[in-house]
Design a protein around this motif. Structure first.
Motif, mmCIF file in Angstrom:
data_model
loop_
_atom_site.group_PDB
_atom_site.id
_atom_site.type_symbol
_atom_site.label_atom_id
_atom_site.label_comp_id
_atom_site.label_asym_id
_atom_site.label_seq_id
_atom_site.Cartn_x
_atom_site.Cartn_y
_atom_site.Cartn_z
ATOM 1 N N GLU A 162 7.031 -1.263 1.459
ATOM 2 C CA GLU A 162 7.524 -0.054 0.783
ATOM 3 C C GLU A 162 8.986 -0.207 0.375
ATOM 4 N N GLY A 163 9.760 -0.873 1.210
ATOM 5 C CA GLY A 163 11.164 -1.104 0.876
ATOM 6 C C GLY A 163 11.329 -2.034 -0.312
ATOM 7 N N CYS A 164 10.491 -3.055 -0.380
ATOM 8 C CA CYS A 164 10.544 -3.969 -1.527
ATOM 9 C C CYS A 164 10.142 -3.246 -2.810
ATOM 10 N N ILE A 165 9.182 -2.335 -2.691
ATOM 11 C CA ILE A 165 8.769 -1.574 -3.875
ATOM 12 C C ILE A 165 9.955 -0.752 -4.376
ATOM 13 N N GLU A 170 10.826 -10.562 1.670
ATOM 14 C CA GLU A 170 11.446 -10.799 0.365
ATOM 15 C C GLU A 170 10.451 -11.036 -0.760
ATOM 16 N N GLY A 171 9.446 -11.861 -0.471
ATOM 17 C CA GLY A 171 8.532 -12.279 -1.528
ATOM 18 C C GLY A 171 7.834 -11.116 -2.209
ATOM 19 N N ILE A 172 7.725 -10.015 -1.469
ATOM 20 C CA ILE A 172 7.035 -8.841 -1.994
ATOM 21 C C ILE A 172 7.765 -8.257 -3.197
ATOM 22 N N LEU A 173 9.087 -8.425 -3.211
ATOM 23 C CA LEU A 173 9.882 -7.709 -4.220
ATOM 24 C C LEU A 173 9.602 -8.163 -5.647
ATOM 25 N N ALA A 174 9.518 -9.486 -5.848
ATOM 26 C CA ALA A 174 9.511 -10.001 -7.222
ATOM 27 C C ALA A 174 8.350 -9.492 -8.083
ATOM 28 N N PRO A 175 7.103 -9.572 -7.616
ATOM 29 C CA PRO A 175 6.004 -9.281 -8.549
ATOM 30 C C PRO A 175 5.858 -7.819 -8.952
ATOM 31 N N ILE A 176 6.454 -6.899 -8.190
ATOM 32 C CA ILE A 176 6.295 -5.498 -8.618
ATOM 33 C C ILE A 176 6.936 -5.275 -9.985
#
Lengths: 807, 159
Positions: free
Chosen positions: A699-702, A761-767
């Motif tokens: 949720e934070g990465c989103i 970290e990895g979660i952030l990029a593709p959104i």
């Protein structure tokens, strides 16, 4: 009550895999957790920093006499007081604690005052006279490439402002593009963005009567700060103790040693007084270290049958005035494109330029975020042109388990295919994509990230992480680790490791972390290394402790202790021994096993075979008899791997995470506003150690990705920061945050602690590209510039002259 | 300097303060209540939110002297001894706390909302936390926590 463990396999663990509130949350929710600025030292001086009002100037003179004469002022420092420059990377130590002879960005520290009160320190700053001779600055990375007689860093011996250039090529690009059914190419531009953590930088220094200092600092990297400070202050490390108190967010923005930390320590040493310092929010923005402004042209070759056939990019990243992590960023802008899909022919050319702006450095998703946007948008274009479904196409292209990438990364566990499949099902993707009314859209994108860097940034042969565990005479377990809890919950993770292996309830395990006097070296919290590396070290230490206790228990029960194949987890346990892994042999290294015929539970150590038991406490007491203390260490080293070419170590990681997003948006063609309605995320972090913490990271990465996608940008006018406040630098509020659906996604990583990989970290990029692709699905425009501001949406719509008709 | 008299977390304080001192600095530096955070000192981040006269206020934008005679509640005054307020309890349970720097303000926001509205809508919850910046959680878990606390408080009230 939502069961957060639903959808994940039950491996029979007691603590691992369970949703556990972070162990410091009770202190935090009561206001009891002490952050750096909350510490009250005895009678401290207050430090304030004079910053350059110019982006590019020579310092002709600095007159501090009037400031020094002011009653209550105890000391003034200028650039002349520091001989050594520093930097987080040994290969670019280019930053002074205080500017000497030249200022390279607006807001650069020029002088500092230590005074009895903050008011006096502020008045003293006004009394410092700095005579500047303005020079022509360079504010644009393209211009920074041009020849000049006066580069920002003449010490590099270059006649332009290039900091680092990396070109790597694999395969045959021409052939790759020839084999493609479609070739798409676009130029993308990205604003620089700031971490915007809520706790401003702060440092306090306590000095004892022997001249040793304890530095309390809001840092992600106590160990690197320790080394840099010793070098800058020219005193041995043992005279410096770095302690990281509770930390109010980092995201990479506190992962460098900073000038203010050097200044504070120097004042304490020179004046023999305790000192304190805290940034204003404006100073946080001046100091920056955020994501690089990027200008990137990418070309993608795509075949309907074979997937990506070639990928090439030329990129300029605007580094600002100093190096920071920039050399790593330069590599990461290329190499992190080696997943999540096979790229058989690959070339990247990235140049980092020095400009007269606040420096850029590491920020969540370091270096991989902007190129990921480009590649995922181009892939979406290629699918549109070939009439393929962009979600199903991605699903087919995701790396298989145990793959060697084109640049020889060893990809082991991959759990994304199930996750993406489920995301496609849950979102009713096939009923929506290309089928929604104008203004509504759905988009998909995937990503890939490292679980720590396999190679250290300061070359040495020490383990990447070491953890010490002790058990007291009453059975209390303490884990000592240099790993830095920055709010992500690493202390809790370390405790979970020990509690699980030793069969103890979590509350019996205390963690002492990020204190260079009492905790073993860990390299810090960056590059998503902590769970994988410090986690493994904690697990290994706990296994060693367990063996001591089993030994003691056997003595008490008059049994022959088990013969462990290897009495200790061997140092080379994780090593593969060869450059190219032989995946067929199935030996990728594995978690050292601790099934030894004994069960640790309910305060007992029980022999399964003999149906006999002693209490945990009896075993502890027995084990203490010999040495009086019960103490072990555990380590983690990354396996030997990587290609035999220059730069092969960049992006090399013992394991990689995989992420997919499906995002649904509403675009208002009148105003250009993009509303992200829902984000469905599948993130393969191996086996999630703590679903509550993993979901929090998602949720934070989103939130952070949404900010970069839609609104966040550092604005500079000839180097002058235009928006150094939260009013002008807007981050998403609760109203912008979409509904989030998290698809349980996992793999069992054979080397990760209990199968885990990174989740921060990895979660952030593709959104971000998922949003852009959804915008295309909604209104038929391809946005190539971040942030996707309303004015850009409207302008793009006008350019397309859609007039209400969907593409 | 002027003498300021006010009640903080049920304790009366009387202290000489300079007229320019903010309530935030008074709380942190004069009274030693460091639970209230200073994230920007200019009313942008909301981390300094405390309750003054039962209303959430940005203590960095308020002069200490303006709190004269009021009841001030900081994060240190929310729990009753070791018993957490339902909002605090839910924040811990729902993982609504990561770095924790905004947490004291978020708790104050949530407590104030639920004091006045025992069944807030999604938008009311978003509204109540929207003046405070959180960079870690994406707000989802904070919203879940406040809804969950509301539910628990309703259950308790209605038996």
């Amino acid at each position: 009550m939502v069961d957060l463990t639903k959808g994940y396999p039950d491996k029979g663990y007691k603590i691992i895999g369970k949703p556990v509130p972070l162990m410091d949350s009770r202190a935090k929710v009561m206001g009891q957790a002490l952050y750096t600025d909350d510490i009250r030292l005895h009678n401290p001086l207050t430090i304030k920093i004079l910053r350059s009002p110019h982006a590019s100037a020579n310092i002709l003179s600095v007159d501090v006499s009037e400031a020094l004469a002011l009653k209550g002022v105890k000391g003034v420092l200028t650039g002349a007081d520091f001989k050594n420059t520093f930097g987080v990377l040994t290969i670019s130590k280019d930053e002074p604690a205080l500017a000497r002879d030249v200022v390279r960005y607006e807001g650069e520290p020029v002088a500092a005052v230590a005074a009895e009160t903050a008011e006096i320190a502020a008045r003293a700053l006004d009394l410092i006279k700095v005579d500047y001779a303005l020079t022509d600055g360079v504010f644009d990375s393209r211009k920074a490439l041009k020849p000049t007689e006066h580069p920002l860093h003449p010490e590099l011996g270059r006649k332009n402002n290039l900091h680092k250039k990396v070109v790597q090529e694999f395969g045959d690009m021409a052939q790759g593009f020839e084999a493609a059914d479609v070739v798409v190419e676009k130029r993308f531009r990205f604003a620089s963005i700031n971490h915007a953590f809520t706790e401003p930088h702060a440092t306090q220094v306590e000095i004892d009567n022997k001249g040793n200092i304890t530095v309390y600092s809001a840092t992600q990297v106590p160990h690197y700060l320790h080394m840099a400070m010793a070098e800058v202050l020219e005193i041995p490390e043992h005279r410096i103790r770095i302690i990281k108190p509770h930390l109010g967010g980092g995201f990479g923005g506190k992962s460098d040693p900073f000038p203010h930390e050097m200044i504070a320590a120097k004042f304490a040493l020179d004046l023999g007084r305790n000192v304190k310092l805290k940034f204003s929010r404006e100073e946080v923005f001046f100091s920056h270290h955020g994501r690089h402004q990027t200008d990137l042209t990418m070309k993608l070759g795509f075949s309907k049958d074979k997937g990506i056939t070639a990928l090439g990019l030329d990129t300029l990243i605007d580094g600002g005035a100093y190096g920071s992590f920039g050399i790593v960023t330069t590599y990461y802008n290329g190499v992190l494109l080696q997943g999540p899909y096979k790229v058989p022919n690959f070339r990247f050319h990235v140049e980092r330029l020095y400009t007269n702006k606040p420096m850029c450095g590491a920020m969540r998703g370091h270096g991989g975020v902007n190129p990921r946007f480009a590649s995922e948008v181009l892939l979406d274009m290629a699918c549109a042109e070939t009439g393929l479904d962009p979600a199903e196409t991605r699903l087919k292209m995701i790396h298989k388990e145990n793959t060697l990438t084109t640049n020889e990364y060893r990809v082991t566990s991959v759990g994304l295919r199930n996750g993406l499949t489920e995301a496609i099902r849950r979102t009713n993707w096939h009923d929506k994509h290309d089928k929604l009314p104008f203004g509504k859209g759905i988009g998909v994108a995937c990503g890939f990230f490292i679980s720590g860097s396999a190679l250290p940034i300061h070359w040495n042969k020490l383990p990447a992480s070491t953890v010490r565990i002790t058990i007291d005479h009453d059975g209390g377990v303490t884990v000592f680790s240099g790993a830095t809890d920055i709010g992500q919950g690493s202390d809790t993770m370390l405790a979970q490791m020990a509690a699980e292996v030793l069969g103890q309830p979590l509350e019996n395990v205390k963690v002492i972390s990020a204190d260079t006097r009492t905790t073993p070296v860990d390299l810090g919290s960056y590059s998503s290394r902590v769970t994988f590396m410090a986690g493994n070290a904690s697990r290994n230490a706990a296994i060693r402790m367990r063996r001591l206790l089993v030994q003691a228990a056997c003595e008490l029960m008059e049994m022959i202790p088990p013969k462990y194949d290897r009495p200790e987890p061997p140092e080379d346990f994780f090593r593969q021994g060869g450059r190219k892994p032989d995946f067929e042999k199935g030996f990728l290294g594995a978690n050292p096993d601790y099934t030894d015929g004994f069960i640790f539970e309910d305060g007992l150590i029980r022999s399964e075979k003999h149906n006999a038991s002693v209490t945990f406490l009896e075993a502890v007491e027995k084990a203490l008899e010999q040495e009086g203390i019960l103490q072990v260490s555990g380590t983690y080293r990354a396996p030997k791997m990587g290609g035999k070419f220059k730069g092969s170590g960049a992006g090399l990681s013992p394991s990689y995470s995989f992420t997919a997003f499906i995002v649904e948006v509403t675009v208002d063609p009148e105003t250009g506003f993009i509303k992200v309605d829902k984000a469905t995320c599948a993130h393969d972090c191996g086996f999630p150690l703590n679903p509550l913490a993993v979901n929090g990271q998602i949720e934070g990465c989103i939130h952070m990705g949404l900010g970069q996608a839609l609104m966040e940008e550092m604005i500079y006018d000839n180097g002058a920061t235009q928006n150094p406040s939260f009013l002008e630098y807007k981050i998403p509020s609760a109203f912008e945050q979409p509904e989030v659906d998290i698809v349980p996604t996992y793999s069992d990583d054979s080397e990760g602690p209990f199968g885990a990989k990174e989740a921060g970290e990895g979660i952030l990029a593709p959104i971000i590209p998922a949003i852009a692709n959804a915008v295309y699905d909604a209104v038929g425009i391809r946005l190539t510039q971040l942030p996707m501001r309303p004015d850009r949406v409207v302008a793009a719509l006008e350019r397309e002259q859609k007039g209400g008709a969907k593409a | 300097m002027k003498i300021l008299t006010l009640t903080i977390n049920d304790v009366s304080h009387s202290k000489a303060v300079p007229p320019t001192m903010t309530l935030l600095d008074f709380l942190r530096d004069e009274v030693g209540l460091t639970g209230t955070k200073n994230g920007c000192d200019s009313g942008e981040c909301g981390c300094c939110t405390v309750m003054v006269g039962g209303k959430p206020m940005l203590s960095c934008l308020m002069l200490a002297l303006d709190a004269e005679g009021h009841e001030v509640t900081t994060i240190e005054g929310i729990a009753k001894g070791n018993d957490l307020h339902p909002v605090q309890e839910a924040m811990v349970e729902k993982g609504a706390i990561q770095c924790g720097y905004c947490t004291p303000a978020m708790v104050i926001n949530g407590v104030h909302l639920l004091d006045n509205n025992d069944s807030p809508t999604d938008d009311e919850v978003k509204e109540c936390i929207s003046a405070t910046v959180c960079r870690c959680t994406g707000y989802n878990s904070i919203e879940r926590a406040i809804h969950s606390a509301a539910e628990k408080m309703r259950e308790k009230q209605h038996g």
